[in-house]
Design a protein around this motif. Structure first.
Motif, PDB file in Angstrom:
ATOM      1  N   THR A  86       0.851  -1.184   0.000  1.00 35.68           N
ATOM      2  CA  THR A  86       0.000   0.000   0.000  1.00 35.68           C
ATOM      3  C   THR A  86       0.888   1.236   0.000  1.00 35.68           C
ATOM      4  N   PRO A  87       0.619   2.213  -0.872  1.00 36.31           N
ATOM      5  CA  PRO A  87       1.472   3.399  -0.911  1.00 36.31           C
ATOM      6  C   PRO A  87       1.279   4.244   0.343  1.00 36.31           C
ATOM      7  N   LYS A  93       3.087   9.222  -6.144  1.00 39.34           N
ATOM      8  CA  LYS A  93       2.221   8.552  -7.120  1.00 39.34           C
ATOM      9  C   LYS A  93       1.300   7.553  -6.426  1.00 39.34           C
ATOM     10  N   LYS A  94       0.775   7.928  -5.262  1.00 40.03           N
ATOM     11  CA  LYS A  94      -0.037   6.997  -4.468  1.00 40.03           C
ATOM     12  C   LYS A  94      -1.311   6.559  -5.175  1.00 40.03           C
ATOM     13  N   ASP A  95      -1.785   7.372  -6.116  1.00 38.07           N
ATOM     14  CA  ASP A  95      -3.038   7.029  -6.784  1.00 38.07           C
ATOM     15  C   ASP A  95      -2.818   6.457  -8.188  1.00 38.07           C
ATOM     16  N   THR A 113       0.222  -1.113 -14.919  1.00 36.63           N
ATOM     17  CA  THR A 113      -0.199   0.123 -14.286  1.00 36.63           C
ATOM     18  C   THR A 113      -1.637  -0.048 -13.823  1.00 36.63           C
ATOM     19  N   ALA A 114      -1.980   0.644 -12.758  1.00 32.47           N
ATOM     20  CA  ALA A 114      -3.339   0.576 -12.233  1.00 32.47           C
ATOM     21  C   ALA A 114      -3.656   1.885 -11.525  1.00 32.47           C
ATOM     22  N   PRO A 124      -5.806   5.909  -3.494  1.00 26.34           N
ATOM     23  CA  PRO A 124      -4.568   5.123  -3.463  1.00 26.34           C
ATOM     24  C   PRO A 124      -4.781   3.740  -4.066  1.00 26.34           C
ATOM     25  N   THR A 125      -3.764   3.261  -4.768  1.00 17.86           N
ATOM     26  CA  THR A 125      -3.841   1.973  -5.438  1.00 17.86           C
ATOM     27  C   THR A 125      -2.789   1.044  -4.841  1.00 17.86           C
TER      28      THR A 125
END
Length: 155
Positions: A86-87, A93-95, A113-114, A124-125
């Motif tokens: 988890t970022p 670039k947390k999202d 990429t997501a 966040p991704t």
């Protein structure tokens, strides 16, 4: 829920749209269980099979219960691996997740990429890296007992 899949010569794009038709917000997760074939039975070879781009992410180890920060790249397969990355809140670039996945001989890589939005706002991704290794693979009825050396799951 709608899943759209677009296949091109060098790219696969999946788009999942979830619409809340009720009046209450609800939590949800979407995991695509993307298995990548690793050439030369090299899933345990850190020079050929790895995930780069998760440095500084918070790690939740689903097997041991440990929680820590991924201090360096790359992530490699060192036994039964089931990690959620988890970022951190302040990650630039947390999202938008962007990782490079090594899948065999040097320089054979894939890019994943997501990103996600809720109510039109980026969220966040996180990322999961999984490989059952020998003992877990032997216990799974839907997984060949020797297939763990040929794959890495990154979702």
């Amino acid at each position: 829920m709608v899943l759209a899949i677009k296949v091109e010569a060098s790219q696969l794009t999946t788009t999942l749209t979830v619409q809340n038709t009720g009046t209450k917000a609800f939590p949800f997760q979407a995991l695509f269980h993307t298995y990548y074939q690793v050439d030369e039975h090299a899933a345990l070879n850190s020079a050929k099979c790895y995930v780069k781009g998760l440095e500084s992410y918070q790690v939740e180890d689903k097997i041991s219960g440990a929680s820590y920060i991924q201090v360096s790249d790359p992530v490699t397969i060192q036994g039964n691996v089931d990690h959620v990355y988890t970022p951190p809140v302040d990650h630039p670039k947390k999202d938008k997740l962007s990782v490079t996945i090594g899948v065999g001989p040097p320089c054979k890589t894939m890019r994943m990429t997501a990103h996600g939005t809720v109510g039109g706002k980026p969220v966040p991704t996180s990322c999961v890296v999984w490989n059952p290794h020998k003992i877990k693979a032997e216990e799974m009825s839907d997984f060949g007992s020797d297939q763990y050396v040929d794959m890495i799951c990154v979702e």
